[in-house]
Design a protein around this motif. Sequence first.
Motif, PDB file in Angstrom:
ATOM      1  N   PRO A 153     -31.607  -9.158 -17.271  1.00 42.03           N
ATOM      2  CA  PRO A 153     -32.028 -10.527 -17.558  1.00 42.03           C
ATOM      3  C   PRO A 153     -30.911 -11.529 -17.318  1.00 42.03           C
ATOM      4  N   GLN A 154     -31.251 -12.798 -17.446  1.00 45.33           N
ATOM      5  CA  GLN A 154     -30.267 -13.848 -17.202  1.00 45.33           C
ATOM      6  C   GLN A 154     -29.139 -13.801 -18.233  1.00 45.33           C
TER       7      GLN A 154
ATOM      8  N   ASP B 207     -34.386  -9.637 -25.914  1.00 46.80           N
ATOM      9  CA  ASP B 207     -34.219  -9.233 -27.313  1.00 46.80           C
ATOM     10  C   ASP B 207     -34.163  -7.709 -27.447  1.00 46.80           C
ATOM     11  N   ALA B 208     -35.006  -7.011 -26.688  1.00 43.27           N
ATOM     12  CA  ALA B 208     -35.011  -5.548 -26.761  1.00 43.27           C
ATOM     13  C   ALA B 208     -33.693  -4.979 -26.267  1.00 43.27           C
ATOM     14  N   LEU B 209     -33.137  -5.568 -25.220  1.00 37.79           N
ATOM     15  CA  LEU B 209     -31.854  -5.094 -24.690  1.00 37.79           C
ATOM     16  C   LEU B 209     -30.733  -5.364 -25.690  1.00 37.79           C
TER      17      LEU B 209
ATOM     18  N   GLN C 214     -22.760  -5.923 -19.583  1.00 38.74           N
ATOM     19  CA  GLN C 214     -22.263  -7.249 -19.943  1.00 38.74           C
ATOM     20  C   GLN C 214     -22.528  -7.565 -21.413  1.00 38.74           C
ATOM     21  N   LEU C 215     -23.719  -7.216 -21.891  1.00 35.56           N
ATOM     22  CA  LEU C 215     -24.025  -7.452 -23.301  1.00 35.56           C
ATOM     23  C   LEU C 215     -23.177  -6.568 -24.204  1.00 35.56           C
ATOM     24  N   LEU C 216     -22.896  -5.360 -23.761  1.00 40.33           N
ATOM     25  CA  LEU C 216     -22.046  -4.464 -24.543  1.00 40.33           C
ATOM     26  C   LEU C 216     -20.637  -5.038 -24.675  1.00 40.33           C
TER      27      LEU C 216
END
Length: 345
Positions: free
Chosen positions: A154-155, A116-118, A161-163
């Motif tokens: 994280p998984q 969540d923080a990421l 990748q999240l960006l």
Amino acid sequence: MSDGFDRAPEQTKPLRAPPSSQDKIPQQNSESAMAKPQVVVAPVLMSKLSVNAPEFYPSGYSSNYAESYEDGCEDYPTLSEYVQDFLNHLTEQPGSFETEIEQFAETLNGWVTTDDALQELVELIYQQATSIPNFSYMGARLCNYLSHHLTISPQSGNFRQLLLQRCRTEYEVKDQAAKGDEVTRKRFHAFVLFLGELYLNLEIKGTNGQVTRADILQVGLRELLNALFSNPMDDNLICAVKLLKLTGSVLEDAWKEKGKMDMEEIIQRIENVVLDANCSRDVKQMLLKLVELRSSNWGRVHATSTYREATPENDPNYFMNEPTFYTSDGVPFTAADPGMLWRLD
């Protein structure tokens, strides 16, 4: 005039010695005062400046922003406040990036320890980069640095990748956004230009240490250009021009390496828009200037041949650095003059 000089010592009265010592100092007449005016030293003697005074900085300037984070981020109750404060600081003082990014990343590594923080970190940077026009470049640089220095993976995916997932969310509504209302289009254009900066600045390191660009962004930019040209409103076309000025040379080089003719297709589409679209005259001029820029290899100048390799036939500047000679009549001539050798004889 003498009255004026007589009053001058009163301005420096606080600097005089006690009365007992003043009585021993002879009084200067007005002529000597005019010849050797001593009153000019008064401002120096009256100065309240001190060598021990704290260093001066202009209002709003921070000499070392990272100093406030020496003890981590204890002064900030939430990650959001900490990150937003740093983003605002970079917006105001982009030159501080090099000196403060390392401390920022180290602090994040101690705080961003959950999925969540990421996710929150990615969203904060994305929003800053797409809502502040001048932050898209800095945001892309920041994303590149964090993608290589954040330790959490994280998984759900690492920072990069999240960006890219966040960018894909906006990318998937490109067609609706390009034909939406003015506010929607403005937000879409900010996303387009940020993605262009990401393509130029986001480095992907291969297993052998080689650095490449994200191919997925190259494909995405091509489709974004299609969406913009498919809805040839002035602001869409202006955004397309900005994107191509920013990334055109790099995109064309990448496509040529793959044997693709995508840039030729884009230029053809621009020419069709100039002929058929109901865009303003100024925008049409911008599009034509872009075509001209591309025809000059995007303004890039290739290195000329070395002096030994250059000849009058293959280098139009061959004679530019040659000395100029003059005839007895004062007529100049150079090596480019067919009769030069005869005249030198």
